[in-house]
Each structure stands twice: as structure tokens, then as C-alpha cells.
Design a protein around this motif. Structure first.
Motif, short mmCIF file in Angstrom:
data_model
loop_
_atom_site.label_atom_id
_atom_site.label_comp_id
_atom_site.label_asym_id
_atom_site.label_seq_id
_atom_site.Cartn_x
_atom_site.Cartn_y
_atom_site.Cartn_z
N UNK A 287 65.30 -26.89 -32.00
CA UNK A 287 64.56 -26.62 -33.25
C UNK A 287 63.15 -26.10 -32.97
N UNK A 288 62.63 -26.42 -31.79
CA UNK A 288 61.27 -25.98 -31.47
C UNK A 288 61.17 -24.45 -31.33
N UNK A 289 62.33 -23.81 -31.12
CA UNK A 289 62.27 -22.35 -31.00
C UNK A 289 61.81 -21.68 -32.30
N UNK A 290 61.98 -22.37 -33.42
CA UNK A 290 61.54 -21.80 -34.70
C UNK A 290 60.01 -21.74 -34.80
N UNK A 291 59.32 -22.31 -33.81
CA UNK A 291 57.86 -22.22 -33.80
C UNK A 291 57.38 -20.78 -33.62
N UNK A 292 58.29 -19.92 -33.16
CA UNK A 292 57.86 -18.53 -32.96
C UNK A 292 57.47 -17.88 -34.28
N UNK A 293 57.96 -18.38 -35.41
CA UNK A 293 57.65 -17.75 -36.71
C UNK A 293 56.17 -17.88 -37.05
N UNK A 294 55.60 -19.12 -37.14
CA UNK A 294 54.14 -19.19 -37.43
C UNK A 294 53.29 -18.62 -36.29
N UNK A 295 53.75 -18.80 -35.04
CA UNK A 295 52.98 -18.26 -33.92
C UNK A 295 52.91 -16.73 -33.96
N UNK A 296 54.03 -16.10 -34.35
CA UNK A 296 54.05 -14.63 -34.39
C UNK A 296 53.02 -14.10 -35.38
N UNK A 297 53.04 -14.64 -36.61
CA UNK A 297 52.10 -14.16 -37.62
C UNK A 297 50.66 -14.51 -37.25
#
Length: 368
Positions: A287-297
Motif C-alpha cells: 500500500x505504501x507504493x501509493x505514496x507516489x501520488x502525493x509525492x509526484x504532485x
């Protein structure tokens, strides 16, 4: 219209491997995002649009003087016969109108005749005149209104070469034109009369004009007034050249504070969620892979602010004028440069996002 488009295309093709010069920007020969409109917006954000207004108004004043000299020559008289004081002044000191008034090259060379105004060809001058000719109802009126709103370009392009008039230009018209420029841009006292804002521009002490003894309401009579009037055509030329060099050193920054704020907020949200997943030991770990969403923006906004470039807008062929307003990039060489920078920014964003995401994925969970 087709001829104008073809002319614009020819100019653009001639700059495939270089950036446009500042003279090309002022003569409206360039395309977004390095055109006169974008430069005017930049100066407005810096609170320095008066220097461009001054340059354009002096350009108009010089065009008015040229029109006067041409009217005199069309009437069959020489400048020496019509205005002996100016002829004597121009012969001794030189003048930027040397070729117009018929001075010999040796006399004209005493003053630099390669002024910024003369670097413009006839098409350039028509470009400068395109939207400004309807703004002058008379030469004797002193303008006290402020520069229009941010998206109104009419004020920034009023330097017509074809002077709109119903009668021949007189020397009082030249005085009125110079008087308006002096009281609007060069006189601290004049800026406080019927005006809530200051339009005075900065000039070094050697270029400052401290008084204007002539009046557009009456003809000069004394010898000192006649001598002063002989300087009217060239009176602002040195100041105009100084302003040109000052503006030429400016750039076209496209940054917005909103990106910095949004990037910091999103980075805070991303880190808060990441640490929560770690210290709550949330399963499954994927589930931690979804951290790329806020990190990307977050990283995209922060790097875009740092580099003053939004790669997403560049890939869409757009350039930001003001927050939430864009124009299509139409200058070929600038587009190539921006694409290169956008690719580099995208690589940086991808590297930072990948590093942050993998770090928080690799950290062992530990429930507090």
C-alpha cells in the motif's frame, strides 16, 4: 492578413537557431512566450511598466518629429529655412534626424543615428502602430490615467509611425508632445497633479531633465526659449537609449508563488501519510507504493517553482502569462529550449519521487 502571417513565419524561420533580439520584441516581430505582450506583463508584475511606456511614448514623439520634418520638405521648403535654430543646433551637435532633415553625413555622425527607433524597418513601425493610433486625440493633452489592466495591451503598443491628424503638424505639437512626456515621466512635481500614482522613471543624474521651460499654449519668443525649442526633437533620445539598454537586460520569468505553497502542502500531506503507514505498520506493505501520488504532485510543484518552468504546460505547448492564464508557444527556438528544460525537470521529478517512494517502502513498519 495572409501577408502578415507569411511575414511572421519568415521572421520565425530566420530565428530557428537563436533567441530573438530585444529590438525584435519591441517591434512585435516575435511570438509567445517572448513577445511584447509577455514582456509587458513581466514589467507589470515587477511594477516597472512605466519604463516601457516611456520608451514607447518617446518613440511616438520621435515619429511625430519625423512627420513634421517630412511635411516641411513636402511643402518645398528646407529645414534650414523653416527652422534655422534647429538646423544650427543639429549641424553643431548632430541629430538622429540627420537623413530626414538633409544634413550631410559628417554633421549627422556627431550624434549616434543608429537609434533603437531607426533599427525598425517600415513593417516594424507599422507593427508598433497597429493598436495605438486611436489613443491620441490630440498632442497637447497631458495623460494622467494609469496604464490599463494586466491583460490590456493597447497601452504597451502605442508608438504609431503614421501619425493620425487632420492638419499639418506644427512646432507647438512637438512642444506639447515633449511637455506631456516630461510631466508624466520625468517631473516629480508633475506626477502629483491630478494623479494618485507616480509614473516617474529612474534615470542616472547625468540624464535627468530638471525643468521644462516651454509651454504648448504659446510660441517661444525669447532667445533662450528658441534655443530650448531647437532641442525638442532630440531632447529625450539619450534617456530613451538608456531605458532600452536597461530593459534589454531583463528576462521573462514565469514563476508563481502558488506552486511553492501547493508543493509544500502536498509534501507535508505525503510525509504525514508515509509516516502514518510506517508507525501504524499498515499491511500489506505494498500500500505504501501509493505514496507516489502525493509525492509526484508535491515534487512537480516544488521543482517547477525552482526552475520557473512547468513541464506539463511545455509538453502541451503552452506558456504561462499570469497565474491560470496561458498562451501557446509559437517561437520555434524558444519552444526547443523549453522542451529540453522540461525533459530535464521531468527526469528530476521522476528521480525524486522514485527515491522517496522506495525509501518509505523499504523502511520496516513499527506500530507505536
Amino acid at each position: 492578413m495572409d501577408d502578415e502571417q507569411r511575414q511572421q513565419d519568415d521572421w520565425a524561420n530566420s530565428r530557428k537557431n537563436r533567441l530573438p533580439s530585444f529590438t525584435e520584441v519591441l517591434s512585435r516581430r516575435t511570438r509567445p512566450p517572448v513577445d511584447l505582450f509577455m514582456f509587458y506583463l513581466f514589467l507589470q508584475r515587477e511594477g516597472a511598466e512605466d519604463i516601457l511606456d516611456f520608451w514607447l511614448d518617446v518613440q511616438q514623439h520621435e515619429n511625430l518629429c519625423r512627420a513634421y520634418f517630412k511635411d516641411v520638405r513636402k511643402s518645398g521648403r528646407t529645414i534650414k529655412e523653416d527652422w534655422p535654430q534647429y538646423w544650427d543646433y543639429a549641424r553643431r551637435r548632430g541629430s538622429i534626424y540627420g537623413t530626414v532633415v538633409g544634413l550631410n553625413p559628417e554633421s549627422a555622425a556627431k550624434r549616434s543615428t543608429a537609434s533603437t527607433g531607426e533599427l525598425l524597418n517600415d513593417q516594424d513601425k507599422r507593427n508598433l502602430a497597429a493598436t495605438g493610433s486611436d489613443e491620441k486625440g490630440g498632442y497637447g493633452r497631458r495623460s494622467t490615467s494609469r496604464t490599463p489592466t494586466l491583460f490590456n495591451m493597447r497601452r504597451a503598443s502605442r508608438a504609431p509611425t503614421v501619425i493620425p491628424r487632420s492638419s499639418a503638424i506644427t512646432r507647438l505639437d512637438l512642444i506639447a508632445s515633449a511637455e506631456r512626456i516630461f510631466y508624466r515621466y520625468l517631473s516629480p512635481a508633475g506626477n502629483t497633479v491630478n494623479s494618485q500614482e507616480n509614473h516617474e522613471i529612474y534615470l542616472p543624474p547625468s540624464l535627468r531633465i530638471h525643468n521644462f521651460p516651454l509651454s504648448s499654449s504659446q510660441e517661444p519668443k525669447t532667445q533662450s526659449e528658441l534655443a530650448m525649442m531647437a532641442q525638442i526633437p532630440d531632447i529625450f533620445h539619450a534617456q530613451k537609449e538608456y531605458c532600452f539598454r536597461a530593459m534589454e537586460q531583463d528576462a521573462f520569468p514565469l514563476s508563481a508563488l502558488v506552486r511553492l505553497i501547493a508543493g509544500l502542502i502536498l509534501l507535508w500531506i505525503g510525509l504525514a501519510v508515509a509516516f502514518s503507514l510506517v508507525f501504524l505498520d499498515v499491511k500489506p506493505k505494498s500500500k505504501r507504493f501509493f505514496l507516489f501520488i502525493p509525492f509526484t504532485f508535491a515534487i512537480l510543484f516544488l521543482v517547477s517553482h525552482q526552475y520557473e518552468l512547468d513541464p506539463m504546460l511545455v509538453f502541451l505547448g503552452q506558456s504561462e502569462t499570469t497565474p491560470f492564464r496561458t498562451l501557446r508557444i509559437r517561437e520555434p527556438y524558444v519552444k526547443k529550449l523549453l522542451l529540453g528544460r522540461a525533459i530535464w525537470v521531468t527526469i528530476l521529478v521522476g528521480a525524486f519521487v522514485t527515491a522517496l517512494t522506495l525509501i518509505f517502502w523499504a523502511v520496516p513498519g513499527h506500530r507505536l
